[in-house]
Design a protein around this motif. Sequence first.
Motif, PDB file in Angstrom:
ATOM      1  N   PRO A   1       0.835  -1.205   0.000  1.00  0.00           N
ATOM      2  CA  PRO A   1       0.000   0.000   0.000  1.00  0.00           C
ATOM      3  C   PRO A   1       0.869   1.254   0.000  1.00  0.00           C
ATOM      4  O   PRO A   1       1.846   1.324   0.750  1.00  0.00           O
ATOM      5  CB  PRO A   1      -0.792  -0.107   1.309  1.00  0.00           C
ATOM      6  CG  PRO A   1      -0.461  -1.420   1.916  1.00  0.00           C
ATOM      7  CD  PRO A   1       0.669  -2.023   1.189  1.00  0.00           C
ATOM      8  N   PRO A   2       0.531   2.238  -0.814  1.00  0.00           N
ATOM      9  CA  PRO A   2       1.299   3.486  -0.841  1.00  0.00           C
ATOM     10  C   PRO A   2       1.003   4.349   0.386  1.00  0.00           C
ATOM     11  O   PRO A   2       0.049   4.110   1.131  1.00  0.00           O
ATOM     12  CB  PRO A   2       0.811   4.162  -2.121  1.00  0.00           C
ATOM     13  CG  PRO A   2      -0.573   3.632  -2.304  1.00  0.00           C
ATOM     14  CD  PRO A   2      -0.562   2.226  -1.785  1.00  0.00           C
ATOM     15  N   ALA A   3       1.815   5.372   0.564  1.00  0.00           N
ATOM     16  CA  ALA A   3       1.694   6.233   1.743  1.00  0.00           C
ATOM     17  C   ALA A   3       0.307   6.857   1.849  1.00  0.00           C
ATOM     18  O   ALA A   3      -0.253   6.964   2.949  1.00  0.00           O
ATOM     19  CB  ALA A   3       2.772   7.315   1.715  1.00  0.00           C
ATOM     20  N   TRP A   4      -0.283   7.271   0.712  1.00  0.00           N
ATOM     21  CA  TRP A   4      -1.593   7.932   0.786  1.00  0.00           C
ATOM     22  C   TRP A   4      -2.654   7.009   1.373  1.00  0.00           C
ATOM     23  O   TRP A   4      -3.578   7.450   2.045  1.00  0.00           O
ATOM     24  CB  TRP A   4      -2.047   8.454  -0.578  1.00  0.00           C
ATOM     25  CG  TRP A   4      -2.302   7.414  -1.628  1.00  0.00           C
ATOM     26  CD1 TRP A   4      -1.463   7.047  -2.648  1.00  0.00           C
ATOM     27  CD2 TRP A   4      -3.486   6.598  -1.784  1.00  0.00           C
ATOM     28  NE1 TRP A   4      -2.040   6.058  -3.410  1.00  0.00           N
ATOM     29  CE2 TRP A   4      -3.276   5.765  -2.905  1.00  0.00           C
ATOM     30  CE3 TRP A   4      -4.687   6.496  -1.081  1.00  0.00           C
ATOM     31  CZ2 TRP A   4      -4.232   4.839  -3.354  1.00  0.00           C
ATOM     32  CZ3 TRP A   4      -5.640   5.569  -1.507  1.00  0.00           C
ATOM     33  CH2 TRP A   4      -5.410   4.770  -2.623  1.00  0.00           C
ATOM     34  N   ALA A   5      -2.524   5.690   1.116  1.00  0.00           N
ATOM     35  CA  ALA A   5      -3.526   4.746   1.608  1.00  0.00           C
ATOM     36  C   ALA A   5      -3.422   4.540   3.111  1.00  0.00           C
ATOM     37  O   ALA A   5      -4.405   4.160   3.758  1.00  0.00           O
ATOM     38  CB  ALA A   5      -3.380   3.408   0.890  1.00  0.00           C
TER      39      ALA A   5
ATOM     40  N   ASP B   1      -1.905  -6.333   5.083  1.00  0.00           N
ATOM     41  CA  ASP B   1      -0.446  -6.382   5.014  1.00  0.00           C
ATOM     42  C   ASP B   1      -0.062  -7.832   4.802  1.00  0.00           C
ATOM     43  O   ASP B   1      -0.202  -8.660   5.699  1.00  0.00           O
ATOM     44  CB  ASP B   1       0.179  -5.847   6.306  1.00  0.00           C
ATOM     45  CG  ASP B   1       1.698  -5.815   6.237  1.00  0.00           C
ATOM     46  OD1 ASP B   1       2.266  -6.249   5.206  1.00  0.00           O
ATOM     47  OD2 ASP B   1       2.330  -5.358   7.206  1.00  0.00           O
ATOM     48  N   TYR B   2       0.396  -8.142   3.592  1.00  0.00           N
ATOM     49  CA  TYR B   2       0.814  -9.494   3.250  1.00  0.00           C
ATOM     50  C   TYR B   2       2.332  -9.609   3.153  1.00  0.00           C
ATOM     51  O   TYR B   2       2.839 -10.573   2.572  1.00  0.00           O
ATOM     52  CB  TYR B   2       0.179  -9.932   1.930  1.00  0.00           C
ATOM     53  CG  TYR B   2      -1.273 -10.307   2.045  1.00  0.00           C
ATOM     54  CD1 TYR B   2      -1.674 -11.442   2.746  1.00  0.00           C
ATOM     55  CD2 TYR B   2      -2.261  -9.528   1.445  1.00  0.00           C
ATOM     56  CE1 TYR B   2      -3.011 -11.795   2.840  1.00  0.00           C
ATOM     57  CE2 TYR B   2      -3.596  -9.881   1.530  1.00  0.00           C
ATOM     58  CZ  TYR B   2      -3.966 -11.015   2.231  1.00  0.00           C
ATOM     59  OH  TYR B   2      -5.297 -11.357   2.326  1.00  0.00           O
ATOM     60  N   GLY B   3       3.040  -8.635   3.696  1.00  0.00           N
ATOM     61  CA  GLY B   3       4.487  -8.705   3.656  1.00  0.00           C
ATOM     62  C   GLY B   3       5.045  -8.291   2.307  1.00  0.00           C
ATOM     63  O   GLY B   3       4.320  -7.830   1.428  1.00  0.00           O
ATOM     64  N   PRO B   4       6.368  -8.457   2.117  1.00  0.00           N
ATOM     65  CA  PRO B   4       7.039  -7.961   0.913  1.00  0.00           C
ATOM     66  C   PRO B   4       6.972  -8.890  -0.293  1.00  0.00           C
ATOM     67  O   PRO B   4       7.453  -8.558  -1.350  1.00  0.00           O
ATOM     68  CB  PRO B   4       8.485  -7.774   1.374  1.00  0.00           C
ATOM     69  CG  PRO B   4       8.657  -8.816   2.440  1.00  0.00           C
ATOM     70  CD  PRO B   4       7.329  -8.897   3.132  1.00  0.00           C
ATOM     71  N   GLY B   5       6.414 -10.097  -0.143  1.00  0.00           N
ATOM     72  CA  GLY B   5       6.288 -10.997  -1.283  1.00  0.00           C
ATOM     73  C   GLY B   5       7.483 -11.933  -1.404  1.00  0.00           C
ATOM     74  O   GLY B   5       8.390 -11.877  -0.596  1.00  0.00           O
TER      75      GLY B   5
END
Length: 198
Positions: A5-9, A148-152
Amino acid sequence: MMHQPPAWALERSERVTPDGFLESFREAWERTERRFLKLECWQSYREAEGVRSQEAFEAGDIERARRLLEEEAMGDQPLRDEVKARGLEFTRVRLLDLPLTGYLRYEMINYEVRDRLGERMEFIAPPSPVEGYFDFLLFDSHTALIHDYGPGPVGHQTGGWLTHHPATLHALSDTIADLRTRGEPVPALETYAATFRT
């Protein structure tokens, strides 16, 4: 980093644990009067330990996986009944990046089962790289839960964020509207048929 998710979200959001995510879901669900939308973006997820249907699929036992997915889906019948009784729009918007991953071949069986039971799903090939999108739940215009699913590269939920920020809620709603407008719809039958293509 995939699907972050980006900062705006996350502006004015509250970080929640996996248990806090579930509790926030219950609270938001009780307040929902019109619609619930779920955007699913990751092409591979790791289900919780002990999900027998995924274990069966990964072992190559497709028929057993289907039977177990049907059992799991029947456990959600009270939710489907509630959605109908309350007159809610309840839609899962699933982004696809073909060819399907192994996980999505498994999940397509689940979607096909649930579609027959009356759940509403939309399959969309997004207008920009799928990695740029992120998973969230939108409850009317009052609450969103961002996963939040982590970095992949395989999503495994570690909690998420809760937001009531109007600008964020509006932007999330616009994200789904944009996908529906500019993305390419993928017909459900074609998608289900793709389940076993290599």
